[in-house]
Scaffold this motif. Structure first.
Motif, PDB file in Angstrom:
ATOM      1  N   THR A 149       0.844  -1.185   0.000  1.00  0.00           N
ATOM      2  CA  THR A 149       0.000   0.000   0.000  1.00  0.00           C
ATOM      3  C   THR A 149       0.886   1.243   0.000  1.00  0.00           C
ATOM      4  O   THR A 149       2.067   1.178   0.360  1.00  0.00           O
ATOM      5  N   ASP A 179     -10.316  -3.399  -2.722  1.00  0.00           N
ATOM      6  CA  ASP A 179     -10.976  -2.292  -2.034  1.00  0.00           C
ATOM      7  C   ASP A 179     -11.256  -2.658  -0.576  1.00  0.00           C
ATOM      8  O   ASP A 179     -10.942  -3.760  -0.119  1.00  0.00           O
ATOM      9  N   THR A 180     -11.856  -1.740   0.157  1.00  0.00           N
ATOM     10  CA  THR A 180     -12.070  -1.945   1.595  1.00  0.00           C
ATOM     11  C   THR A 180     -13.172  -2.951   1.899  1.00  0.00           C
ATOM     12  O   THR A 180     -13.345  -3.337   3.058  1.00  0.00           O
ATOM     13  N   THR A 181     -13.889  -3.408   0.877  1.00  0.00           N
ATOM     14  CA  THR A 181     -14.873  -4.475   1.097  1.00  0.00           C
ATOM     15  C   THR A 181     -14.260  -5.847   0.838  1.00  0.00           C
ATOM     16  O   THR A 181     -14.919  -6.866   0.991  1.00  0.00           O
ATOM     17  N   GLY A 182     -12.991  -5.866   0.390  1.00  0.00           N
ATOM     18  CA  GLY A 182     -12.314  -7.123   0.093  1.00  0.00           C
ATOM     19  C   GLY A 182     -12.470  -7.565  -1.353  1.00  0.00           C
ATOM     20  O   GLY A 182     -12.067  -8.668  -1.707  1.00  0.00           O
ATOM     21  N   LEU A 206      -5.013   1.650  -0.653  1.00  0.00           N
ATOM     22  CA  LEU A 206      -5.543   0.318  -0.963  1.00  0.00           C
ATOM     23  C   LEU A 206      -4.421  -0.652  -1.351  1.00  0.00           C
ATOM     24  O   LEU A 206      -3.443  -0.277  -2.004  1.00  0.00           O
TER      25      LEU A 206
END
Length: 201
Positions: free
Chosen positions: A94, A115-118, A137
């Motif tokens: 990152t 992304d932050t949702t996987g 990310l």
């Protein structure tokens, strides 16, 4: 409601390198009257691309960030040139302080960003393609070509984007083996095997 608007605007203000109050930042101890065009010139990329990476496995990264190019201090930009040998991998990492805009000059690269949702987004790039990795990310690049090297240029929205490499950060920075074993639902022997061969960041 006004409080929410105020807090959201504060987040926007501090989303990048801080603004400077001068045209540019003069390094400590230097007289601005003595600066020349050399101050604004970085020559570290002159030999990039002239290297033969045959037999190498590591990606060669040449950076122009504030540490190497002091004229960038306060300007919110930096660059890097990445040379990928055949099969070369820039492992998952990152950049905590900047988004990255990668331009593939030559070759092919498989790139991915999570992304932050996987959710994983992947793309195979060919020469001339541009890919953006949003700030903070997790992402990677892999030269999947069995015969040719790849050359890419990355631009960053910070003079010091920072790089946090997942493998080396997890396994070479002293995080206790039992913490890692519990985190990965495995045992400490497996963690020791993963640590073997990794270098400290």
């Amino acid at each position: 409601m006004a409080i929410l608007v105020a807090f959201s605007s504060v987040g926007v203000i501090y989303a990048s390198d801080p603004d400077i109050l001068t045209d540019f930042v003069v390094p400590a101890g230097q007289n601005p009257l003595n600066l020349t065009g050399n101050f604004f010139t970085f020559t570290g990329f002159r030999d990039v691309g002239n290297n033969n990476l045959t037999g190498q496995t590591a990606v060669k990264v040449t950076k122009a960030v504030a540490a190497e190019f002091p004229a960038l201090n306060g300007l919110g930009v930096s660059m890097a040139v990445l040379q990928f040998p055949v099969g070369g991998l820039n492992p998952p990492h990152t950049h905590p302080r900047a988004s990255e805009l990668l331009y593939l000059v030559d070759g092919t690269l498989l790139v991915g960003v999570v992304d932050t949702t996987g959710k994983l987004f992947t793309q195979t790039l060919i020469s001339g393609d541009l890919f953006v990795f949003p700030k903070g990310l997790l992402h990677y690049q892999l030269n999947t070509d069995a015969a040719f090297e790849a050359l890419a240029v990355s631009a960053f929205g910070s003079a010091n984007a920072g790089t946090v490499s997942v493998p080396s950060t997890l396994f070479t920075t002293g995080i206790p083996d039992d913490v890692l074993a519990k985190s990965f639902n495995t045992n400490t022997q497996t963690i020791e095997l993963l640590k073997a061969g990794l270098k400290s960041p």
